[in-house]
Motif scaffolding. Structure first.
Motif, PDB file in Angstrom:
ATOM      1  N   ILE A 127      -5.099  12.873   3.520  1.00  0.00           N
ATOM      2  CA  ILE A 127      -3.967  12.510   2.674  1.00  0.00           C
ATOM      3  C   ILE A 127      -4.437  12.330   1.233  1.00  0.00           C
ATOM      4  CG2 ILE A 127      -2.300  10.690   2.198  1.00  0.00           C
ATOM      5  CD1 ILE A 127      -2.041  10.284   5.171  1.00  0.00           C
ATOM      6  N   PRO A 183       9.784   4.093   9.454  1.00  0.00           N
ATOM      7  CA  PRO A 183      10.691   3.096  10.003  1.00  0.00           C
ATOM      8  C   PRO A 183      11.511   2.458   8.883  1.00  0.00           C
ATOM      9  CG  PRO A 183       8.469   2.745  10.790  1.00  0.00           C
ATOM     10  CD  PRO A 183       8.393   3.806   9.777  1.00  0.00           C
ATOM     11  N   VAL A 233      -6.583   0.600  -0.817  1.00  0.00           N
ATOM     12  CA  VAL A 233      -5.503   1.178  -0.005  1.00  0.00           C
ATOM     13  C   VAL A 233      -6.083   2.096   1.063  1.00  0.00           C
ATOM     14  CG1 VAL A 233      -3.546   2.746  -0.059  1.00  0.00           C
ATOM     15  CG2 VAL A 233      -3.750   0.994  -1.779  1.00  0.00           C
ATOM     16  N   ARG A 279     -16.379  -2.241  13.441  1.00  0.00           N
ATOM     17  CA  ARG A 279     -15.658  -1.008  13.234  1.00  0.00           C
ATOM     18  C   ARG A 279     -14.189  -1.186  12.830  1.00  0.00           C
ATOM     19  NH1 ARG A 279     -16.548   4.453  14.546  1.00  0.00           N
ATOM     20  NH2 ARG A 279     -14.644   5.483  13.918  1.00  0.00           N
ATOM     21  N   TRP A 326      -7.839   0.037   3.798  1.00  0.00           N
ATOM     22  CA  TRP A 326      -6.855  -0.656   4.618  1.00  0.00           C
ATOM     23  C   TRP A 326      -6.112   0.337   5.522  1.00  0.00           C
ATOM     24  CZ3 TRP A 326      -1.837   0.704   4.462  1.00  0.00           C
ATOM     25  CH2 TRP A 326      -1.010  -0.056   5.287  1.00  0.00           C
ATOM     26  N   LYS A 340      -5.669   0.299   9.561  1.00  0.00           N
ATOM     27  CA  LYS A 340      -4.411  -0.122  10.175  1.00  0.00           C
ATOM     28  C   LYS A 340      -3.601   1.058  10.690  1.00  0.00           C
ATOM     29  CE  LYS A 340      -4.196  -4.612   9.759  1.00  0.00           C
ATOM     30  NZ  LYS A 340      -5.230  -5.150  10.492  1.00  0.00           N
ATOM     31  N   LEU A 341      -3.494   2.119   9.875  1.00  0.00           N
ATOM     32  CA  LEU A 341      -2.625   3.223  10.280  1.00  0.00           C
ATOM     33  C   LEU A 341      -3.300   4.098  11.312  1.00  0.00           C
ATOM     34  CD1 LEU A 341      -0.984   4.472   6.977  1.00  0.00           C
ATOM     35  CD2 LEU A 341       0.001   3.076   8.748  1.00  0.00           C
ATOM     36  N   PHE A 342      -4.619   4.281  11.192  1.00  0.00           N
ATOM     37  CA  PHE A 342      -5.286   5.230  12.068  1.00  0.00           C
ATOM     38  C   PHE A 342      -6.368   4.579  12.911  1.00  0.00           C
ATOM     39  CE2 PHE A 342      -3.782   7.675   8.374  1.00  0.00           C
ATOM     40  CZ  PHE A 342      -2.912   8.507   9.031  1.00  0.00           C
ATOM     41  N   CYS A 364       0.829  -1.203   0.000  1.00  0.00           N
ATOM     42  CA  CYS A 364       0.000   0.000   0.000  1.00  0.00           C
ATOM     43  C   CYS A 364       0.863   1.252   0.000  1.00  0.00           C
ATOM     44  CB  CYS A 364      -0.919   0.012   1.212  1.00  0.00           C
ATOM     45  SG  CYS A 364      -2.205  -1.216   1.102  1.00  0.00           S
ATOM     46  N   PRO A 399      -7.944  11.245   8.907  1.00  0.00           N
ATOM     47  CA  PRO A 399      -6.590  11.506   8.426  1.00  0.00           C
ATOM     48  C   PRO A 399      -6.323  10.912   7.042  1.00  0.00           C
ATOM     49  CG  PRO A 399      -6.558  10.298  10.510  1.00  0.00           C
ATOM     50  CD  PRO A 399      -7.964  10.579  10.209  1.00  0.00           C
ATOM     51  N   MET A 400      -6.830   9.716   6.822  1.00  0.00           N
ATOM     52  CA  MET A 400      -6.608   9.090   5.517  1.00  0.00           C
ATOM     53  C   MET A 400      -7.291   9.912   4.428  1.00  0.00           C
ATOM     54  SD  MET A 400      -4.799   6.535   5.108  1.00  0.00           S
ATOM     55  CE  MET A 400      -4.204   5.647   3.693  1.00  0.00           C
ATOM     56  N   ASN A 439      -9.988   5.297  11.989  1.00  0.00           N
ATOM     57  CA  ASN A 439     -10.380   6.691  11.821  1.00  0.00           C
ATOM     58  C   ASN A 439     -10.250   7.084  10.372  1.00  0.00           C
ATOM     59  OD1 ASN A 439     -11.088   7.955  14.366  1.00  0.00           O
ATOM     60  ND2 ASN A 439      -9.107   7.113  14.976  1.00  0.00           N
ATOM     61  N   ARG A 440     -11.323   7.586   9.797  1.00  0.00           N
ATOM     62  CA  ARG A 440     -11.293   7.856   8.355  1.00  0.00           C
ATOM     63  C   ARG A 440     -10.732   9.237   8.044  1.00  0.00           C
ATOM     64  NH1 ARG A 440     -11.975   2.670   8.807  1.00  0.00           N
ATOM     65  NH2 ARG A 440     -13.944   2.130   9.746  1.00  0.00           N
ATOM     66  N   LEU A 480     -15.631   0.038  20.175  1.00  0.00           N
ATOM     67  CA  LEU A 480     -16.195   1.176  19.440  1.00  0.00           C
ATOM     68  C   LEU A 480     -17.538   0.810  18.830  1.00  0.00           C
ATOM     69  CD1 LEU A 480     -13.200   2.718  17.566  1.00  0.00           C
ATOM     70  CD2 LEU A 480     -14.591   3.740  19.325  1.00  0.00           C
ATOM     71  N   LEU A 527     -13.941   8.385  15.523  1.00  0.00           N
ATOM     72  CA  LEU A 527     -15.109   9.061  14.975  1.00  0.00           C
ATOM     73  C   LEU A 527     -16.348   8.280  15.405  1.00  0.00           C
ATOM     74  CD1 LEU A 527     -16.171  11.184  12.993  1.00  0.00           C
ATOM     75  CD2 LEU A 527     -15.898   9.520  11.213  1.00  0.00           C
ATOM     76  N   THR A 528     -17.120   8.860  16.303  1.00  0.00           N
ATOM     77  CA  THR A 528     -18.299   8.138  16.789  1.00  0.00           C
ATOM     78  C   THR A 528     -19.506   9.051  16.790  1.00  0.00           C
ATOM     79  OG1 THR A 528     -17.690   8.743  18.991  1.00  0.00           O
ATOM     80  CG2 THR A 528     -17.095   6.530  18.288  1.00  0.00           C
ATOM     81  N   LEU A 537      -0.817  14.187  11.436  1.00  0.00           N
ATOM     82  CA  LEU A 537      -1.690  13.044  11.191  1.00  0.00           C
ATOM     83  C   LEU A 537      -1.232  11.779  11.901  1.00  0.00           C
ATOM     84  CD1 LEU A 537      -2.654  13.447   7.445  1.00  0.00           C
ATOM     85  CD2 LEU A 537      -3.750  14.331   9.464  1.00  0.00           C
ATOM     86  N   LYS A 542       7.554   6.733  16.847  1.00  0.00           N
ATOM     87  CA  LYS A 542       7.017   5.470  17.332  1.00  0.00           C
ATOM     88  C   LYS A 542       8.017   4.323  17.177  1.00  0.00           C
ATOM     89  CE  LYS A 542       2.196   6.317  16.310  1.00  0.00           C
ATOM     90  NZ  LYS A 542       1.301   6.185  15.194  1.00  0.00           N
ATOM     91  N   TYR A 543       8.832   4.471  16.147  1.00  0.00           N
ATOM     92  CA  TYR A 543       9.615   3.300  15.792  1.00  0.00           C
ATOM     93  C   TYR A 543      10.908   3.198  16.557  1.00  0.00           C
ATOM     94  CZ  TYR A 543      11.326   7.019  12.767  1.00  0.00           C
ATOM     95  OH  TYR A 543      11.778   8.201  12.294  1.00  0.00           O
ATOM     96  N   GLN A 564       1.214  11.508  14.489  1.00  0.00           N
ATOM     97  CA  GLN A 564       1.710  11.564  15.861  1.00  0.00           C
ATOM     98  C   GLN A 564       0.623  11.880  16.867  1.00  0.00           C
ATOM     99  OE1 GLN A 564       4.363   9.875  15.026  1.00  0.00           O
ATOM    100  NE2 GLN A 564       5.201  10.752  16.874  1.00  0.00           N
ATOM    101  N   TRP A 579      -5.843   9.701  18.087  1.00  0.00           N
ATOM    102  CA  TRP A 579      -7.130  10.090  17.514  1.00  0.00           C
ATOM    103  C   TRP A 579      -8.265   9.612  18.385  1.00  0.00           C
ATOM    104  CZ3 TRP A 579      -7.364  13.174  13.400  1.00  0.00           C
ATOM    105  CH2 TRP A 579      -6.185  13.360  12.707  1.00  0.00           C
TER     106      TRP A 579
END
Lengths: 521, 447
Positions: B324, A53, B305, B149, B308, B312-314, A10, B320-321, B317-318, B225, A185-186, A177, B445-446, A179, A182
């Motif tokens: 982008i 990373p 993408v 969710r 997914w 996975k990343l957020f 991705c 931030p994606m 949460n829709r 959630l 969303l609810t 975004l 984070k890493y 760091q 969140w």
């Protein structure tokens, strides 16, 4: 492992799409397919890799190499060896830089700057070696060099410009975004108010439109003026939002500059790139400076506030200690002395010897002495009338005690108390108000030779106290020479109030006016 | 409402956890497959007209403005139907709702194939639009009740690719059929297919898990959630739910407006893309359409993408994606506009990138609308934003044509790239509402 594979795939797709779009945009700028890679695509890769990373680097670099090779094939160019080499060599540099890439944003910005600069120099090095080898080949064969030779200066400029524009933007996206934690969303969102600062948005959109109009529409005579217009949004945004705002401003400016670009000659491209990087650099540095100043200011304000609170605490503590001591003095010593006096007078009556009688009267008079001294001390420590009668009555009492009327001063007290709200004065405030009145009236009786005096107390958000007389006044330089009023002033300031003393002497309407504003607390 | 359309009454709950697992696994797979086929078929009966149109113009001598009007009426009816049927579908059984909708569109398409007057065409096409609107709310209801969710991004994006598959297959099918048997069969054959698949839907789809005696998906997957959303606003009447969670929900309105803009970009590229390529880059119609089909391919990949990534990343949460991808839309539209070269691969790459970035928000906004609304108003919420989406689509038709007349392609691209930029701006309040004040530690984070 499956997760890693999907993530990489991705990421690879996302980077490939953005890389390609950015390459098209930079190509539109520079009109030189290989050099265009150095502008935005390389900067995008730099910014992404710096914030990813290491195990996902393969996806990012994979996207770049794949696109570089296939674009070269597609455009039927000889392989772009130099850019590929430059891309590969950048791996250890970023690897090294990422070790130091942590901590405050200042530190990060410095690392970004260093990375941008070093990769730009690296690109120059790679390209110059290519030129060198081509020249050597040319010298051997005696043929003319046909490969595109860009001036090294251009290579450097292109790399730095792209880096300055995109790498900090990548940082912004990453920190905003990725760091943040969140809140999901609810449905609860229904109750949250929308914060769409429409006014700001409109202002900035208008500003942006104006800046494009200024870049595009200014007549030829005013051409010199156009670059200055670029500074306005940067300064405004930097002032409001620090370096991040300034970066946004520079990005908007870049759009304006690109929209206004006039030609594709080498000279004009250099000019455009130079102005882009100059304004990016100015914006970021200016924003950093402003933000730094603002942070320092914030710190200072914080410290001042702390200071203020401390002194307020001090006044309060002092007042409470005084009250406690006064209570002890009154309750314990006062009663005991009364008891001693009673005992002494009984002794005087029952004692027949003159020696005993005189001793008893000495005891009585001595205890009376102590009683008087204690009473004086008590009033100094704590105005007892205040506790017994309340502030308004206590001030009336004060006027009576100082015998103002007898001294020929007619005194008016105006009391503006709100009827609808409960008056809730803190102890420190009411004692301070009382003492100020006391001090001012004392001075008035002693020195002012006034015939009229007016005390006004008004309760609003704060408490306003005015003491005015029509006496002789005093010279300004004598203001606050007396210990009493100066002490009062310090106390008022410690409580977060204002204290002004004004006096007219020698004019037609002489007099002294004392204004005090105290917070209610 | 007819009796069997009503949502089924609750049955005896299944107690055995093993059996629950098995039932869930079985139906989740089969419902996804059935919905996928069904929605792709909805695309067959929806787009058949667009691709049979050139032959119809040649055969019947239709006027271009009539066709434009038909398109606009179709979009508007479709949007209104989406919203209204969304409200109805919240209380009905998606099994029959979606199935009957598909059968009806099939029937309308067959009738369309037999008629010849423009009045009839317009009427039938509006009826078609009305039944087309029965697909999406049912699907969104199924997607929110059978998948929870934390995994929905993936499942929804998988389903969303039905758009692209249907959209990519129908030009081939209609093209071949029209070429060999005439345009009338270009309607009748997709119509017959739709009737068959519609009956299949009535057979294979199911209502909410609860009506099969299963626990809700939030309980089954233990998704906090999801459970929170299931427990929100219990005991309200449906009118109150609609008012509180859809019509008075400011966030739904924000989503609706950004959806308008996303659909302006999507429809503009889809409908005008081949004209741009033929006029500006002098492509032949075949190569232009081939480049345009890459738009759908990009959309297929992009929505996967995006779904997914938001899972996975957020963490589901829709917002931030979405942001982008909104930046991506802006960049890719600008790239198509400013592309200084003409080359099939280059232009096709641009279309791929636009599709990639447009279909992310196209899916995520619908999903976000479902998620910031009540569990029992999902159909209405998604239908509501869908209504706005098709207003955007209508805007990309005639109004955009006016802009192009005045300012040519520069005007066209200015409009769609500003639309792309505003999508991002409208999504910012979500980021504001969704971030807590304490940002994560400054350490990456890493490390």
């Amino acid at each position: 492992m499956r997760n890693y594979g999907i993530t990489s795939l991705c990421g690879w797709l996302l980077i490939s799409c953005s890389w390609f779009c950015l390459w098209v945009l930079s190509y539109y700028f520079i009109m030189e397919p290989e050099l265009a890679i150095l502008l935005f695509p390389f900067a995008l890769r730099l910014g992404t890799v710096l914030h990813t990373p290491k195990r996902y680097w393969l996806a990012v670099y994979g996207a770049e190499w794949w696109l570089m090779v296939s674009l070269a094939i597609l455009l039927e160019q000889s392989q772009w060896l130099s850019v590929i080499v430059a891309s590969v060599i950048s791996v250890p540099i970023i690897w090294f830089a990422q070790k130091y890439y942590y901590g405050s944003q200042w530190r990060r910005l410095c690392v970004m700057g260093a990375v941008i600069l070093s990769t730009a120099l690296l690109n120059v090095l790679v390209f110059s070696s290519q030129i060198l080898s081509l020249q050597m080949l040319g010298a051997q064969d005696g043929t003319v060099i046909t490969a595109p030779l860009y001036s090294l200066w251009m290579v450097f400029l292109v790399s730095v410009t792209g880096g300055l524009m995109l790498v900090p933007s990548c940082y912004l996206i990453w920190s905003y975004l990725f760091q943040k934690s969140w809140i999901p969303l609810t449905v609860n969102l229904v109750s949250k108010p929308i914060e769409l600062r429409s006014r700001h948005v409109v202002i900035y959109v208008v500003l942006f439109a104006l800046s494009i109009a200024a870049q595009v529409g200014l007549p030829e005579e005013l051409r010199r003026f156009a670059p200055f217009c670029l500074a306005i949004p940067i300064i405004l945004l930097a002032f409001r939002y620090g370096w991040q705002g300034a970066l946004l401003g520079t990005l908007l400016n870049s759009v304006a500059l690109i929209a206004a670009r006039s030609g594709v000659s080498n000279m004009e491209i250099t000019d455009l790139l130079l102005s882009l990087s100059a304004q990016s650099l100015t914006g970021i540095l200016l924003g950093m400076g402003i933000q730094r100043q603002r942070e320092l200011n914030q710190k200072l304000r914080h410290e001042l506030n702390r200071n203020h609170n401390l002194s307020r605490q001090l006044v309060k503590a002092e007042e409470s200690v005084r009250r406690d001591i006064a209570r002890e003095l009154h309750d314990e010593i006062g009663q005991n002395i009364t008891a001693i006096r009673t005992q002494a007078s009984i002794l005087k009556r029952v004692e027949n010897t003159p020696m005993g009688e005189s001793c008893a009267s000495t005891i009585e008079s001595l205890s009376l002495n102590i009683y008087d001294t204690t009473k004086g001390l008590l009033t100094q420590l704590r105005p007892k009338t205040l506790d017994d009668l309340g502030l308004e009555e206590a001030i009336h009492q004060l006027v009576r005690e100082l015998e103002c009327e007898a001294n020929g001063i007619s005194t008016t007290i105006i009391w503006n108390e709100p009827t609808d709200v409960d008056l809730d004065l803190s102890d420190a405030t009411s004692v301070t108000l009382y003492r100020i009145c006391q001090e001012a009236l004392n001075n008035m009786v002693k020195y002012a030779q006034a015939t009229e005096a007016r005390i006004t107390v008004t309760f609003e958000q704060d408490v306003y106290l005015t003491v005015k007389d029509n006496g002789v006044g005093f010279k300004p330089e004598e203001t606050l020479r007396g210990f009493g009023l100066r002490g009062m002033k310090e106390r008022v300031q410690a409580l977060g109030g204002e204290f002004t003393l004004s006096s007219d002497s020698g004019t037609q309407q002489p007099g002294t006016a004392l204004h005090v504003v105290l917070p209610k607390l | 409402m007819i009796g069997f359309l009503k949502s089924e009454q609750h049955v005896q709950p299944v107690k055995d956890p093993k059996q629950i697992d098995e039932l869930y696994k079985y139906w989740r797979f089969h419902i996804m497959f059935t919905m996928y086929a069904g929605y792709a078929l909805f695309y067959f009966t929806r787009k058949s007209f667009n691709y049979a149109m050139p032959a119809m113009i040649a055969d019947l001598g239709l006027d271009k403005s009539d066709i434009g009007l038909m398109g606009t009426l179709f979009y508007i009816t479709y949007g209104v139907s989406k919203f209204l049927s969304g409200i109805v579908s919240d209380r009905s059984n998606p099994r029959y709702f979606m199935g009957i909708g598909l059968v009806m569109t099939g029937v309308v398409n067959i009738l369309f194939g037999f008629s010849s007057s423009i009045v009839m065409f317009t009427l039938l096409w509006m009826v078609n639009a009305w039944f087309q609107g029965w697909g999406w709310p049912s699907c969104s209801k199924l997607l929110t009740t059978w998948y929870s969710r934390s995994e929905r991004g993936f499942w929804w994006s998988l389903w969303n690719t039905a758009h692209n598959v249907g959209g990519a297959l129908i030009p081939l099918l209609v093209g071949v059929v029209t070429l060999h048997y005439g345009w009338r069969y270009g309607f009748i054959i997709p119509g017959i297919l739709a009737v068959i698949v519609g009956l299949f839907l009535c057979w294979r789809l199911r209502d909410k898990p609860v009506t099969l005696g299963l626990p809700t998906v939030g309980h089954w997957r233990n998704d906090t959630l999801e459970l929170a959303q299931e427990n929100e606003g219990l005991g309200l009447t449906s009118a109150e739910i609609l008012k509180k969670y859809v019509l008075n929900n400011k966030y739904i309105w924000l989503l609706a407006f950004s959806y308008v803009l996303v659909y302006i970009v999507r429809t503009a590229i889809n409908d005008w893309g081949n004209l741009y390529l033929t006029e500006q880059h002098h492509y032949s119609l075949i190569t232009a359409n081939a480049a345009l089909s890459l738009f759908e391919v990009g959309g297929f990949v992009g929505s996967l993408v995006a779904g997914w990534g938001s899972d996975k990343l957020f963490d589901g949460n829709r917002g931030p994606m979405n942001l982008i991808f909104a930046i991506g839309i802006f960049l890719s539209v600008a790239a198509l506009w400013l592309m200084p070269l003409t080359g099939f691969v280059l232009q096709a790459g641009c279309f791929f990138a636009i599709g990639f970035f447009v279909f992310g928000p196209q899916m995520l906004i619908g999903m976000a609308a479902a998620e910031c609304s009540h569990k029992d108003s999902v159909g209405a919420a998604t239908g509501f934003v869908g209504l706005f989406a098709y207003m955007g689509a209508a805007l990309a038709g005639y109004p955009l044509a006016l802009v192009m007349e005045q300012y040519h392609w520069a005007g066209f691209f200015t409009v769609i790239s500003s639309a792309a930029a505003v999508v991002g701006l409208l999504l910012l309040p979500f980021l504001k509402a969704q971030t807590s004040d304490v940002s994560a530690t400054a350490m990456p984070k890493y490390r």
